[in-house]
Design an enzyme around this catalytic site. Structure first.
Site, PDB file in Angstrom:
ATOM      1  NE  ARG A 133     -11.228 -18.774  17.711  1.00  0.00           N
ATOM      2  CZ  ARG A 133     -12.130 -17.800  17.657  1.00  0.00           C
ATOM      3  NH1 ARG A 133     -12.587 -17.394  16.478  1.00  0.00           N
ATOM      4  NH2 ARG A 133     -12.579 -17.224  18.748  1.00  0.00           N
ATOM      5  N   GLY A 181     -16.652 -15.029   9.951  1.00  0.00           N
ATOM      6  CA  GLY A 181     -15.936 -16.145   9.348  1.00  0.00           C
ATOM      7  C   GLY A 181     -16.874 -17.297   9.047  1.00  0.00           C
ATOM      8  CG  ASP A 225     -16.089  -8.347  19.817  1.00  0.00           C
ATOM      9  OD1 ASP A 225     -16.115  -8.624  21.029  1.00  0.00           O
ATOM     10  OD2 ASP A 225     -15.067  -8.465  19.121  1.00  0.00           O
ATOM     11  CG  MET A 256     -13.695 -10.348  25.160  1.00  0.00           C
ATOM     12  SD  MET A 256     -14.628 -11.847  24.851  1.00  0.00           S
ATOM     13  CE  MET A 256     -13.439 -13.077  25.406  1.00  0.00           C
ATOM     14  NE  ARG A 308     -15.204 -16.887  24.573  1.00  0.00           N
ATOM     15  CZ  ARG A 308     -14.344 -17.144  23.594  1.00  0.00           C
ATOM     16  NH1 ARG A 308     -14.127 -16.223  22.674  1.00  0.00           N
ATOM     17  NH2 ARG A 308     -13.718 -18.293  23.515  1.00  0.00           N
TER      18      ARG A 308
END
Lengths: 433, 433, 433, 433
Positions: A146, A173, A202, A245, A353
């Protein structure tokens, strides 16, 4: 200004090696021309004009910008896992290598970290053997991380590796990072195509009707809801409570509710629900039917929780746990009424996921990947492959990262969940935002 | 005294209606006689004598105690859910009704509560239509509850309903209840057969090599471990931490570890592990391999947690959450070392027990159910159907409820998990109990 | 003569590197000694003596024959596919390499063909990377072939490659080949351990209670039967007809029948059924219930078909198609009665054997593999790892290949299928064989 | 004439009982007005005008034609099975009963046969208990049949039962039947709404982008292709040959090919392939890669087979078996070349359509069902619910049954399969039709 105009690296002057046709009626699949575009809006109104904006249609072009034999490509996967990432990697490689004839495809390790040689692992050369079975696996074989890295450092690295095209698989991002890379590339006058493949469990990326991994997530989420329903019915005054989620958007909760048809209350970030009203409705339900199933998105009801100020490395806010909060509130409420309930809390978390992609997501991943290759080959850059009106389209990255897609509380999907659950609106019907 | 002697209601004087044979060599499946028993121990030792005790072989008897046409039977399901309960209900009904010709089979609602007419719902008559598809469903269509009820009240009810045989599907609490009912029946001189079908998701009932639902639980648990492994590999210094059911016994954790082959540490209630030693081993692992997968049974390491004094309605101790505890300890440990880790915590909780039974459990459920019917028909009582040395056997309930089965830390299963994980013994090798 | 005596290469004089114990009560998993054996029979009879023969218990020995660091091992997979083969390969490698410290493990390609350098591909060195994800895949990553090769040629090759131990994963043909290799090795006075891992989708190998892959096959087979039942109920006078694997033994058909509980007729090679009787019973069933489900093993009723004289390369007889035969006979029968039926024929063929192993089979594959390694390390040869009375045992290959395991028509499993289907015996009750 | 104009029974004068809104911005899901329509074409062309036709948007209307409390509805399911039929039945009932308040919903048995009281079974009243778990089951709980019945007889029956609305779940034959009923109703001046829900496992109904059941069929089909690939790789010169449903359209074959990414040749009814060219290409592939996977739709290459003149009861042509034909041709071809191949033939037949619906199909089934109810309530008739540009729409039945949807050989889906398989065009590139 042409809306949704796509940046290009220059004139496409090479002939595509793909064995396609430009003639209609010869029974051979066709190249895609720039002359056909996809309408943004598919409605027509008798009482007002339609939105006439359109998006560039994705697909293989007859003329391409790069000479495939001399190309070097790279693939990077960033952010959280999502069913289908490996399928995207695999199809990008196969389309590049087997169909276009690109000889060198590098897998960047550990997300953008791998574009920063001071901190990340060196890239791995992708081969036919390396990708052979990865379409059957969850996760990402390239690793992920990330957070942003310096565009200068990353473009330095791309230049040092003589990369001609970079495929960035990730969420908003990641696409912001891709945009920064594309800008830096442009500033330097380089000819490196930067093409995004949108990834979000999502399903909250604009211009992407359904993102890859979402269908698989619904499959798993619905399985968990089924278990919650079974638990609820197996106990006296059983309450099955499932957290799913969905940080800012309730697509997973809404979709899994429709897939399940066994949910009585679905709480999503888009609604500003009243705890009192909800508990009263739950009590009514339990008196009437002796069991209930509740689905709540992780990002729901943050106004009810103490403000979480933390952020994760991608800059996403960390949320306090609405699931445990609701469990406690439900227990406290019914304890105060001397009404015995059995709350069964299920939090599948990463389970939805990290699994391999289902068939629908495998198809979608493959298509996004191959259209990304076609786009890069044609010299398109600073764009991602969207999916709109059942067509694959090109979308400028800035248009994508400027907003998040959320549930339209007055639209068809949310209406359907309301009709499927029969849940009331909790007065006062205060609307979020 | 004959070990493992089974109580009977009296002389079996009626002919079984089943179309079986007593002759060998006629190619027709045979009735079971009392003359063949199943050895308790299947080992023979060159250096010491073997245990020669044996168990009564289950199966249809040629002579039975009850006249099927005039029988009324009842089935009750108690305690937590387990894949296969509905399969047991269905096969009990089919064997009673279609094979023996029993006309009336009642489904007791909500566990033993339904045998207490002042508090529970009235029983439901089981029909072919009612059970038609329930073998495809998780949970229990009869409902369940926890906790004992008065044997006097329950036997009053059985008598009022003219029940001849009661099938009690449940764990050790349930079987203790069944024993109390059988004793009360006996005290009154009644002829009601009380036959248990052992149910435990934890696989911790003695004389039951593998309990129904356990295979399905492993399937789901292994799927969760796979997700944890994928998450661990998808992040930098990823740690997948999975909490699984297993209050007093680590069979689910051990079995799922073997099924997964991707677990590095498996922590079960039977071991008395050192937190310091574990964290040191985890650190070593992360330095070497950059990811790790940990599986922990819910009942593990209770000595590390603040004593939980609560009990649930079945009298089971409620445990503090070892999973969240470990997650916090891991995070704190590595924070103190300034070593960044990504802990992904997965707690499938009820998901592993509320799903439909897999093929192996459907077979086992069916067999246990039908053998329970054969036993009741033969007038056996105060016993349950066990599964030992691949045979179905009769076990007196008192023998079953006097202890719990736990992992033998020096036996084959635990040895295999040690070889599969390569996890160290954490010094000091303090042994539990 | 000691029954079931296992050949050894010599005195085991090296210490095992495994971190196990020989002490009871120290909480550490133990090595296995030769002093404890597994009874062949687990019954005790009041009216006749029991069979007291016993089998050697498998497991890691404290003293081993080979020095692991200097060992070279090889693995070969032969014959038809079976869920779990890759799991066996993977666990053999991991146990050899990570636990014992063996440096070189070769994967023989394409079955015994790969031991014949004139015709087969050269072996592949197995590495941690090579086996990383293969436990999630069906099939065999080493490839396979059918048919024998010259023992002399194969042993020449083993010697040329300096192989110390060969693991032969396969069915009875493969094990006969292993036996020939072991004999040739012995004739030459070589010290090469030849250890078999039994593989049969049909579950028909003696001394192997349940073979790996069988549980998975039942899962898939039961899924197909479910579809057949759905089709049968969805049409007017619907007949779901399912053909399943099972050349000489009906274990898949019988097991899938128990798992399904929706089968009305199960036809297996062991019975010598009357077509007339069967059709009459089917007609009765359709009149009464308007639908029926039939399961037939591929090897059933060969007396009804024209004699098939072909053999495949393994020497197995090729069977004419009983499924299509039955379909035609059913259609013709009801056409002659002017009774309209809808026959839905499902032949899953390879689907039940090419899928990844389920949890139960992954556990079993792992255990068989690791016990094979322990056996080879201890210098055992000309044997395979069996599974008997829930223990892993050593069985001399000659004992295994001398017969096939078939359904005992008077035993518990077949009795259970009869009670589950309610199918009649078709007079005259002519017994096969 | 307005294109795609929908017939109505009359003015909708009653207020809908649904708790929806007509205001934008109140955060409450909205009723659908007639003022917004869905464009038929979503492309815009720079070089030619777009098709401006539009379709009526489906959804709940504020004003409805029927008084729900006094309504009687009926549901009928016809033709072959398809994952999701039970989901449609269930959601139609729930929407009618729980949301609109309709008291009587009849389930017609055995398709249109059940509307002919002289031949079919009487209808069954649908209740909450009846539909409770049917969304987890494949098939149709109402039964089905093929073939037309007299519209007069059926309308007589609808009138005798005082049915106000009939929901016809089925394919083009069924919809033709629905059209005949609607015409007869209209001829009599009756007010019975006839609303179709399109059902086709082949995904070949116009105005329905993706039909329910198709996603599930792809899931299963891809699983079979995976098995074929595993078999092909597990044998020497292995050829995995898979036959899939698809009588006139290759959508299942094409979709499953994209989902699998392991197919080398995909043969569909829309192409007019050359057997010689195909065998040459297969030979080339086997020489290069030593294995191959072939997928063929059942309706492919009928020109190669002897003309089949049979029709089934729905009037569909019965096809000769292209799968077995290809298998034989492949074997013969390579036998003539003295090149040994292992052909593994997999024909999943009904398995792909009799399973329960997956998550995507459960959602779609629910939506189609509820939109059908909204349409009927609004008095729409002689129409079916389509799915176009991601919206649910109303389509006149005549427009639907006038043609079949087939693969566009020059469009995106087929182009994608060509890029995924790399299969050649077999000269001469003769185009079908």
């Amino acid at each position: 200004m042409i809306p949704f105009q796509i940046d290009t690296l220059g004139q496409p002057e090479h002939h595509s090696p793909l064995a396609l046709s430009i003639a209609d009626g010869d029974g051979v699949a066709n190249f895609v021309s720039e002359e056909t575009r996809v309408l943004f809006e598919h409605f027509v109104h008798t009482n007002r004009p339609s939105d006439t904006r359109s998006l560039e249609l994705a697909g293989p072009r007859q003329n391409i910008f790069f000479q495939p034999q001399q190309c070097r490509a790279a693939v990077v996967t960033c952010g959280g896992l999502c069913p289908g990432i490996n399928n995207v990697i695999r199809s990008i490689f196969i389309e590049l290598h087997h169909n276009y004839g690109v000889q060198e495809v590098l897998g960047i390790r550990q997300g953008y970290l791998g574009l920063d040689p001071a901190h990340g692992e060196p890239p791995k050369k992708i081969t036919s053997e390396f990708i052979e079975v990865i379409h059957t696996l969850g996760g990402t074989v390239l690793g992920s991380s990330r957070g942003p890295r310096s565009p200068e450092v990353m473009v330095d690295f791309l230049q040092s590796q003589q990369i001609d095209m970079l495929f960035c698989i990730g969420g908003d991002g990641t696409q912001r990072g891709a945009h920064a890379i594309a800008q830096e590339v442009n500033r330097r006058g380089e000819k490196i195509a930067v093409v995004g493949v949108p990834k979000t469990i999502d399903n909250d990326i604009p211009y992407v009707y359904r993102s890859f991994g979402y269908a698989t997530a619904l499959e798993k989420a619905a399985e968990v809801i089924r278990a919650a329903h079974v638990e609820a019915k197996g106990a006296i005054n059983g309450v099955g409570l499932v957290k799913l989620m969905g940080r800012d958007a309730g697509f997973i909760a809404a979709g899994a509710t429709l897939a399940s048809q066994e949910v009585n209350f679905v709480l999503v970030p888009e609604i500003d629900f009243s705890l009192t009203g909800f508990l009263a409705a739950l009590e009514k339900r339990l008196h009437a039917r002796k069991h209930a199933v509740i689905v709540v998105s992780e990002g729901t009801g943050q106004h009810l929780l103490e403000k979480a100020t933390e952020q994760d490395l991608s800059g996403n806010r960390r949320y306090a746990d609405i699931g445990l909060f609701l469990k406690q509130k439900i227990l406290a409420h019914f304890a105060s009424k001397d009404f015995s309930v059995n709350v069964k809390y299920l939090d599948p978390s990463y389970l939805i996921r990290s699994v391999p992609a289902n068939s629908a997501d495998r198809i979608l991943s493959d298509q996004l990947a191959r259209h990304a290759v076609h786009a890069a080959m044609a010299g398109k850059t600073n764009m991602l492959v969207g999916h709109w009106n059942n067509e694959f389209v090109h979308v400028p990255i800035p248009a994508v990262v400027s907003e998040k897609k959320i549930l339209d509380l007055e639209g068809q999907l949310w209406r359907s969940t309301q009709l499927a659950t029969g849940q009331p609106r909790w007065p006062p019907a205060k609307i979020k935002g």
